[in-house]
Design an enzyme around this catalytic site. Structure first.
Site, short mmCIF file in Angstrom:
data_model
loop_
_atom_site.label_atom_id
_atom_site.label_comp_id
_atom_site.label_asym_id
_atom_site.label_seq_id
_atom_site.Cartn_x
_atom_site.Cartn_y
_atom_site.Cartn_z
N LYS A 22 0.87 -1.15 0.08
CA LYS A 22 0.13 0.05 -0.08
C LYS A 22 0.92 1.09 -0.02
CE LYS A 22 -3.49 -2.50 2.77
NZ LYS A 22 -4.62 -2.32 1.73
N ASP B 105 -2.54 -7.78 -2.07
CA ASP B 105 -3.15 -6.82 -1.13
C ASP B 105 -4.46 -7.28 -1.27
OD1 ASP B 105 -3.74 -4.71 0.53
OD2 ASP B 105 -3.91 -3.43 -1.13
N ARG C 23 -9.67 -12.15 1.46
CA ARG C 23 -10.31 -13.14 0.98
C ARG C 23 -9.73 -14.49 0.99
NH1 ARG C 23 -11.07 -9.84 -4.25
NH2 ARG C 23 -10.80 -8.16 -2.89
#
Length: 516
Positions: A298, A369, A373
């Protein structure tokens, strides 16, 4: 490592009373008023009977001051006055706006929060709350109103200052709610409010704790502590890396591989103290105690890497619910969180790697990133293997959901109509905001891989939908399933602190299933 305590709940006693409000003695008498309640006659006297009574005892000062301060009862308005003539030291007017039935729960919770703020400002230790207009409320409506006010007051008083050099403890000790009835049903509801709020506050404090304090191991320890506190109904199983390998949780372990802090797979099992389990439920929460983004790190303005301690908000919600449910003791739930960190090292997963989940499906990692999930995939398979009939998973999963619904509303994805009706009925009781989103099967085309069964991210458009479709691949068709993307409401955007979102609705949903 700094030793930090959790469960820092304020200790406030609540009581419902039917006494003359001008005779009540204490620090603040707070009156919830609508815009309609503030209407005055041709002599500038309040038409509302309660406000007229107070104003008479105060020699007209309440009317005079409210006019001078342009207090009209709008939502968000409040004024606290130190006026002689009553048993209370101060009188507070709290605006409720128009207080429509559709938003009554949120309005009354806001009243409790406003009174909490007023008590802090005045350093009050005891307050009373009364509605200027409570005529026409049914017995059930009165109980729900008291519940919402009490919930707002407790959560409004709570301040998470564990990491500040000066610890400020709230002074508020007691809240009397006047004119909304008394009796055992009301007392039972107030006890329930206290139990749920303790879970919400626990969830808040877990999310607020920084990643150098709340590691996957500490999160597992806190889960185990809950099981110990309510050992008559809860048991804890914490799986380490080797045990997860035995279960072939390649998707989850791929995310955890780069961190110096090992993963801990958390499974709390709740069984009622007596009687059969009426519904086998699974609550699954995303448990990323920190998300760097991995090799797709990020970066840049708006990436929010400094807030990535919030990425375990889903697991905080289910553990907060577990704490409340351990006290309430309804029938039958599993609480599951695959806790880990997503970091960067030579052992970490790379873009292009292929992971194999515990149900045998393969995943090409096209974005490290999109890690939440991947952890949820194995957690959902594990939950299905426990024999549950219904699963609700909660995750701070996508920025796309925040773009779609803003910071206050969680997205709901489910193929099951009955489950959706159940959950939204529960949310109407709690006042938490959810919005059902489509599971558009045609979008699965974006998730196909040339070398594996699927990729872990699709096109930029519809990102929260493709994320939900990804999770669907790991849920048995025999199980009713709902995915909640809570990336927006996990925290207060302005306050920069956790909300405890999801706890109260999860508890309400579990109770509805246990009583049906």
């Amino acid at each position: 490592m700094v030793a930090i305590w959790f469960l820092n709940s304020p200790k406030i006693s609540f009581s419902a009373k039917e006494i003359d409000l001008v005779e009540w003695k204490g620090d603040i008498l707070a009156v919830g008023v609508t815009e309609k309640d503030m209407a005055k006659d041709e002599n500038f006297k309040f038409q509302n009977s309660i406000l007229r009574k107070l104003d008479t005892h105060l020699g007209g000062l309440l009317s005079e001051v409210s006019s001078e301060e342009d207090f009209t009862g709008k939502s968000g308005q409040s004024t606290v006055l130190r006026l002689p003539g009553l048993g209370s030291k101060r009188v507070g007017l709290i605006g409720l706006g128009q207080c429509r039935p559709s938003s009554a729960i949120a309005t009354y919770r806001g009243l409790g929060e406003a009174v909490a703020a007023a008590s802090k400002a005045a350093q009050a230790s005891n307050v009373a709350i009364v509605l200027a207009s409570s005529e026409g409320l049914s017995a059930d409506s009165k109980i729900n109103t008291v519940s919402a006010i009490a919930s707002g007051a407790v959560l409004g008083v709570h301040e998470d200052n564990r990491f500040k050099s000066e610890l400020k403890k709230p002074l508020l000790k007691s809240v009397d709610i006047l004119g909304l009835g008394t009796g055992p049903e009301l007392e039972k509801k107030l006890k329930y409010v206290g139990e749920v709020c303790s879970g919400v506050i626990f969830g808040r404090e877990l999310v607020n704790a920084p990643a150098n304090v709340l590691t996957p191991g500490v999160l597992a320890e806190e889960a185990s502590k809950i099981a110990s506190m309510y050992s008559d109904v809860l048991t804890a199983k914490i799986l380490d890396t080797e045990q997860c390998k035995e279960l072939k949780m390649g998707s989850y372990l791929g995310v955890a591989a780069a961190s110096a802090n090992p993963p801990h797979f958390i499974h709390l099992c709740y069984k009622p103290p007596i009687g059969p389990v009426k519904a086998k439920l699974g609550l699954v929460g995303k448990g990323l105690t920190f998300d760097s983004g991995g090799y797709n790190i990020k970066t840049g303005p708006g990436c929010s890497i400094e807030f990535m301690k919030f990425d375990m908000g889903g697991s905080a919600a289910i553990l907060g619910a577990a704490k409340a449910i351990g006290q309430i003791k309804p029938p039958g739930v599993h609480f599951i969180a695959a806790a880990c960190e997503n970091m960067i090292s030579g052992t970490g997963m790379r873009p292009g790697d292929i992971l194999t989940a515990s149900n045998g499906k393969t995943i090409e990692v096209n974005n490290t990133d999109a890690e939440g999930r991947l952890t949820l995939a194995d957690a959902l398979v594990y939950a299905c293997n426990q024999g549950v009939e219904k699963i609700v998973d909660l995750a701070t999963l996508t920025g796309a959901c925040v773009v779609a619904l803003g910071p206050s509303i969680a997205g709901v994805f489910t193929p099951n109509e009955d489950l959706a009706k159940e959950f939204f009925a529960a949310s109407e009781v709690t006042g938490e905001k959810f919005w059902r989103m489509p599971l558009e099967d045609s979008y699965w085309e974006f998730m196909k891989s040339g070398v594996a069964d699927m990729v872990n991210t699709g096109a930029r458009q519809g990102g929260s939908i493709t994320a939900a479709l990804f999770l669907k691949q790991f849920v048995s068709e025999k199980v009713q399933w709902m995915h909640i993307d809570m990336a927006g409401p996990v925290s207060h955007e302005k306050k920069r602190t956790a909300t405890g979102f999801g706890v109260s609705t999860l508890v309400e949903w579990v109770l509805k299933n246990s009583s049906s």
